[in-house]
Design a protein around this motif. Structure first.
Motif, PDB file in Angstrom:
ATOM      1  N   GLY A 113      81.953 -14.661 -13.118  1.00 24.97           N
ATOM      2  CA  GLY A 113      83.145 -13.840 -12.904  1.00 24.97           C
ATOM      3  C   GLY A 113      82.976 -12.357 -13.104  1.00 24.97           C
ATOM      4  N   GLY A 114      81.812 -11.926 -13.637  1.00 21.61           N
ATOM      5  CA  GLY A 114      81.722 -10.529 -14.015  1.00 21.61           C
ATOM      6  C   GLY A 114      80.634  -9.702 -13.387  1.00 21.61           C
ATOM      7  N   LEU A 115      79.756 -10.328 -12.564  1.00 17.28           N
ATOM      8  CA  LEU A 115      78.653  -9.553 -11.990  1.00 17.28           C
ATOM      9  C   LEU A 115      79.124  -8.348 -11.170  1.00 17.28           C
ATOM     10  N   PRO A 116      80.144  -8.506 -10.290  1.00 16.77           N
ATOM     11  CA  PRO A 116      80.601  -7.321  -9.541  1.00 16.77           C
ATOM     12  C   PRO A 116      81.056  -6.190 -10.450  1.00 16.77           C
ATOM     13  N   THR A 117      81.765  -6.529 -11.520  1.00 11.81           N
ATOM     14  CA  THR A 117      82.238  -5.500 -12.455  1.00 11.81           C
ATOM     15  C   THR A 117      81.066  -4.815 -13.157  1.00 11.81           C
ATOM     16  N   LEU A 118      80.110  -5.603 -13.652  1.00  8.74           N
ATOM     17  CA  LEU A 118      78.960  -5.031 -14.342  1.00  8.74           C
ATOM     18  C   LEU A 118      78.109  -4.191 -13.395  1.00  8.74           C
ATOM     19  N   ARG A 119      77.988  -4.639 -12.152  1.00  9.45           N
ATOM     20  CA  ARG A 119      77.211  -3.879 -11.172  1.00  9.45           C
ATOM     21  C   ARG A 119      77.866  -2.523 -10.907  1.00  9.45           C
ATOM     22  N   LYS A 120      79.195  -2.527 -10.749  1.00 12.72           N
ATOM     23  CA  LYS A 120      79.906  -1.263 -10.537  1.00 12.72           C
ATOM     24  C   LYS A 120      79.838  -0.374 -11.775  1.00 12.72           C
ATOM     25  N   GLY A 121      79.860  -0.989 -12.951  1.00  9.52           N
ATOM     26  CA  GLY A 121      79.716  -0.204 -14.175  1.00  9.52           C
ATOM     27  C   GLY A 121      78.365   0.468 -14.259  1.00  9.52           C
ATOM     28  N   TRP A 122      77.299  -0.249 -13.839  1.00  2.35           N
ATOM     29  CA  TRP A 122      75.958   0.336 -13.833  1.00  2.35           C
ATOM     30  C   TRP A 122      75.876   1.502 -12.856  1.00  2.35           C
ATOM     31  N   ILE A 123      76.495   1.348 -11.685  1.00  6.01           N
ATOM     32  CA  ILE A 123      76.515   2.442 -10.702  1.00  6.01           C
ATOM     33  C   ILE A 123      77.271   3.641 -11.257  1.00  6.01           C
ATOM     34  N   ALA A 124      78.401   3.371 -11.948  1.00  6.47           N
ATOM     35  CA  ALA A 124      79.161   4.470 -12.544  1.00  6.47           C
ATOM     36  C   ALA A 124      78.350   5.177 -13.617  1.00  6.47           C
ATOM     37  N   LEU A 125      77.580   4.424 -14.397  1.00  8.97           N
ATOM     38  CA  LEU A 125      76.761   5.035 -15.445  1.00  8.97           C
ATOM     39  C   LEU A 125      75.671   5.922 -14.840  1.00  8.97           C
ATOM     40  N   LYS A 126      75.043   5.432 -13.750  1.00  8.59           N
ATOM     41  CA  LYS A 126      73.986   6.227 -13.118  1.00  8.59           C
ATOM     42  C   LYS A 126      74.536   7.505 -12.502  1.00  8.59           C
ATOM     43  N   SER A 127      75.786   7.426 -12.006  1.00  9.52           N
ATOM     44  CA  SER A 127      76.386   8.616 -11.393  1.00  9.52           C
ATOM     45  C   SER A 127      77.222   9.420 -12.387  1.00  9.52           C
ATOM     46  N   VAL A 128      77.170   9.044 -13.649  1.00 11.12           N
ATOM     47  CA  VAL A 128      77.909   9.712 -14.725  1.00 11.12           C
ATOM     48  C   VAL A 128      79.402   9.788 -14.383  1.00 11.12           C
ATOM     49  N   THR A 129      79.941   8.642 -13.973  1.00 12.55           N
ATOM     50  CA  THR A 129      81.367   8.546 -13.654  1.00 12.55           C
ATOM     51  C   THR A 129      82.007   7.568 -14.629  1.00 12.55           C
ATOM     52  N   LEU A 130      82.881   8.071 -15.474  1.00 22.83           N
ATOM     53  CA  LEU A 130      83.522   7.223 -16.482  1.00 22.83           C
ATOM     54  C   LEU A 130      84.798   6.610 -15.904  1.00 22.83           C
ATOM     55  N   ASN A 131      84.629   5.499 -15.151  1.00 24.55           N
ATOM     56  CA  ASN A 131      85.793   4.836 -14.567  1.00 24.55           C
ATOM     57  C   ASN A 131      86.066   3.511 -15.270  1.00 24.55           C
ATOM     58  N   ILE A 132      87.019   2.732 -14.729  1.00 20.01           N
ATOM     59  CA  ILE A 132      87.432   1.489 -15.365  1.00 20.01           C
ATOM     60  C   ILE A 132      86.295   0.482 -15.421  1.00 20.01           C
ATOM     61  N   HIS A 133      85.396   0.491 -14.428  1.00 21.80           N
ATOM     62  CA  HIS A 133      84.294  -0.462 -14.420  1.00 21.80           C
ATOM     63  C   HIS A 133      83.267  -0.138 -15.511  1.00 21.80           C
ATOM     64  N   LEU A 134      83.034   1.163 -15.750  1.00 23.61           N
ATOM     65  CA  LEU A 134      82.158   1.532 -16.860  1.00 23.61           C
ATOM     66  C   LEU A 134      82.820   1.167 -18.188  1.00 23.61           C
ATOM     67  N   LEU A 135      84.129   1.382 -18.269  1.00 23.91           N
ATOM     68  CA  LEU A 135      84.866   0.999 -19.474  1.00 23.91           C
ATOM     69  C   LEU A 135      84.711  -0.493 -19.740  1.00 23.91           C
ATOM     70  N   MET A 136      84.851  -1.310 -18.691  1.00 26.95           N
ATOM     71  CA  MET A 136      84.695  -2.748 -18.846  1.00 26.95           C
ATOM     72  C   MET A 136      83.272  -3.105 -19.259  1.00 26.95           C
ATOM     73  N   SER A 137      82.295  -2.459 -18.638  1.00 27.61           N
ATOM     74  CA  SER A 137      80.903  -2.756 -18.971  1.00 27.61           C
ATOM     75  C   SER A 137      80.601  -2.414 -20.421  1.00 27.61           C
ATOM     76  N   LEU A 138      81.110  -1.268 -20.888  1.00 26.42           N
ATOM     77  CA  LEU A 138      80.918  -0.907 -22.289  1.00 26.42           C
ATOM     78  C   LEU A 138      81.598  -1.911 -23.215  1.00 26.42           C
ATOM     79  N   ALA A 139      82.762  -2.371 -22.813  1.00 30.22           N
ATOM     80  CA  ALA A 139      83.463  -3.358 -23.638  1.00 30.22           C
ATOM     81  C   ALA A 139      82.652  -4.638 -23.757  1.00 30.22           C
TER      82      ALA A 139
END
Length: 595
Positions: A12-38
């Motif tokens: 259930g979470g691979l798409p979210t974690l993948r988007k969080g990783w992309i946000a981290l690489k692009s230094v974008t603090l969005n909801i997906h990075l928030l979820m990944s950090l959580a």
């Protein structure tokens, strides 16, 4: 336990974690990075079930949003399927041939057999019939058509053979314009950004910066040992783990959606559940929404001294006994309910498409039909005309019963309001909502129905075509704030799409209205509307409570940490405790049983 949690996160979470990783690489603090950090924070702390729950619930909410994006395409597809794909066209040699409707040019002569749908907009050349235009105008009563009248694509021919000339080719009919209006209205309504997503853009970088500053600045300023301040920074990061905050919204919304479903209210997303309490205006379609959508006999007015109302009803029912016309069926049903006597057959029954019928009863000639038939037979005198105008002013559709050239009685038929409609409208006004009725009927009929429902005349807008309903919703939204539209027919689809919240009458509603709507009342019960708004208010209250708990506990532990009392154990306890509290609080909505 860890294996199951990892499997849940992978499913259930691979798409979210993948988007969080992309946000981290692009230094974008969005909801997906928030979820990944959580999730990462929960794993580091050993909270495997918590990590799995967070990512799975968020994935579920993402899936619900993506499913709602197909509504516009489905609505347009259902609209275009109303008109047939082929048409019977007369060639230059006078022969009729079936050709694709898309190839029929303006000015072509098209034939529409009884019982079939009109393929294109046109003007009637020969023939008479009653056409069912309910899918286009919302009018429950069949409309009589005579040469020179307009025929609309998608309307259903009654019992007469019609020939028409095409006035609008494929792609430019009223039906096609309705589909375009749905698409345009859907595209104009931009999605509202979720509160948590907006908050995360500030919350996440803020707590990270505060934690880093707390760990680094005091030692640099000589205010203590590095180990002590780094420990406090780690405690603050643990406190800032947004698990409880992120869980608070989806678990509450899902519980609210499930509670609504138990009440027969289908809501297509948490956005609409939250928005319902913000409505300032509710606009209602009349036919099929506030009314039953079926004609019923309202009154019988005798005009001949020796004919009583019961005798007139019996004569009319005998003439209509074998007819499939909705008005005829209403007359026969009223006879069965009021009199219950046997209906002897008539002789020499002759159907007159678009007018009515004639027959012989006991050797005398009788006729039953509309005012046009009465005028042709010379049966409209001053008394009959005055009585007819009086009944029409009350919103009734009239059937004339004639013997020879004498009008024996007028039978008045009308739609009837839903039994609960007036009570529901009073309850909604009591909540401070402004109410408006939108109708494709003539204004006299709409105003008469509004009076029976307790609505003032200035709350009625009629007669309206689908584009007019859309314009009315746009005007209400611009002048009175968030507006909801309640409808059931295809003709309501553009207005439903334009409204801030579109509510369809489920079982009786058309497929297009259901696809376009955000909320469907599955049991066709208007009493669900006050329940919907009440549930929306309770969900909003629980959401506020959960956010307050999630942030409040963290604020308390953060203050204790800065005071030198906090610890990692306390931070873990506060984080897990907050998560448990918001989940249990959100699930309270499911405890409310069916009313």
């Amino acid at each position: 336990m860890i294996a199951l949690a990892v499997a849940t996160m992978l499913i259930g979470g691979l798409p979210t974690l993948r988007k969080g990783w992309i946000a981290l690489k692009s230094v974008t603090l969005n909801i997906h990075l928030l979820m990944s950090l959580a999730v990462i924070g929960a794993i580091v702390l050993g909270q495997w079930p918590e990590a799995a729950m967070v990512v799975w619930l968020f994935g579920l909410s993402e899936m619900m949003e993506s499913l709602s994006l197909a509504r516009a395409r489905d609505a347009i597809r259902a609209l275009t399927q109303l008109a047939p794909e082929t048409a019977q066209v007369q060639g230059e040699d006078g022969r009729w041939a079936t050709v694709p409707a898309a190839q029929v040019a303006i000015g072509a002569r098209v034939r529409v057999p009884p019982g079939e749908r009109v393929p294109l907009d046109g003007r009637l050349l020969t023939g008479r019939s009653s056409l069912n235009e309910a899918a286009l105008t919302g009018e429950a009563m069949p409309v009589d058509k005579a040469p020179g009248d307009t025929l609309l694509a998608g309307s259903i021919n009654g019992d007469g053979l019609l020939e028409m000339t095409v006035t609008a080719d494929k792609g430019h009919t009223l039906l096609d314009r309705m589909a375009a209006a749905v698409q345009q209205a859907q595209s104009q309504r931009a999605p509202t950004q979720a509160f948590i997503d907006r908050f995360a853009r500030v919350y996440t970088p803020a707590v990270v910066l505060v934690a880093v500053a707390l760990a680094v600045l005091p030692p640099l300023l000589g205010l203590g040992a590095w180990s002590d301040w780094i420990y406090k920074g780690l405690v603050l990061l643990v406190i800032a783990c947004p698990c409880a905050l992120v869980i608070s919204t989806p678990v509450t919304v899902v519980s609210g959606l499930a509670a609504a479903a138990r009440r027969g209210i289908l809501i297509k997303g948490g956005l609409y559940l939250e928005r319902a309490r913000q409505l300032k205006t509710l606009a209602f379609d009349k036919t099929g929404t506030l009314t039953e959508g079926r004609p019923q006999l309202a009154a019988v007015q005798p005009l001949y001294p020796s004919v009583s109302a019961d005798q007139a009803l019996h004569l009319a029912a005998r003439l209509d006994a074998g007819s499939a016309h909705p008005l005829a069926q209403a007359i026969v049903a009223a006879h069965a309910e009021r009199l219950g006597t046997a209906l002897a057959p008539v002789e020499h029954l002759r159907n007159l498409p678009g007018l009515g019928l004639t027959a012989q009863l006991e050797g005398q000639g009788f006729a039953l039909g509309n005012e046009r038939l009465a005028e042709q037979r010379g049966a409209v005198d001053d008394e009959a005309r005055s009585a007819a105008r009086s009944l029409q002013a009350q919103g009734h559709t009239l059937v004339w019963l004639m013997r020879g050239t004498q009008t024996l009685a007028l039978l008045a038929l009308s739609d009837t309001p839903r039994p609960e409609a007036a009570e529901v409208l009073r309850a909604l006004r009591g909540r401070g909502l402004a109410l408006t009725m939108l109708s494709g009927d003539q204004r006299a009929s709409a105003v008469a129905m509004a009076g029976r429902l307790g609505l003032p005349e200035d709350a009625v807008r009629a007669p309206l075509l689908p584009q007019d309903k859309l314009d009315a919703i746009a005007a209400l939204a611009g002048s009175q704030g968030p507006v909801g539209m309640v409808g059931d027919g295809v003709n309501d689809a553009p207005a439903l799409a334009r409204a801030d919240i579109a509510i369809a009458m489920g079982a009786a509603g058309s497929a297009t209205a259901l696809e376009t709507a955000d909320i469907a009342l599955m049991q066709d019960d208007l009493r669900k509307l006050p329940e919907l708004i009440g549930l929306s208010e309770r969900v909003a209250t629980v959401l506020k409570q959960n956010i307050a708990v999630a942030l409040g506990l963290k604020a308390v532990v953060a203050a204790l940490t800065l005071a030198g009392i906090g610890s990692l154990w306390l931070a873990v306890l506060a984080d897990a405790g907050a998560s448990l509290l918001v989940v249990l609080n959100g699930l309270r909505l499911l405890r409310e049983g069916r009313p």
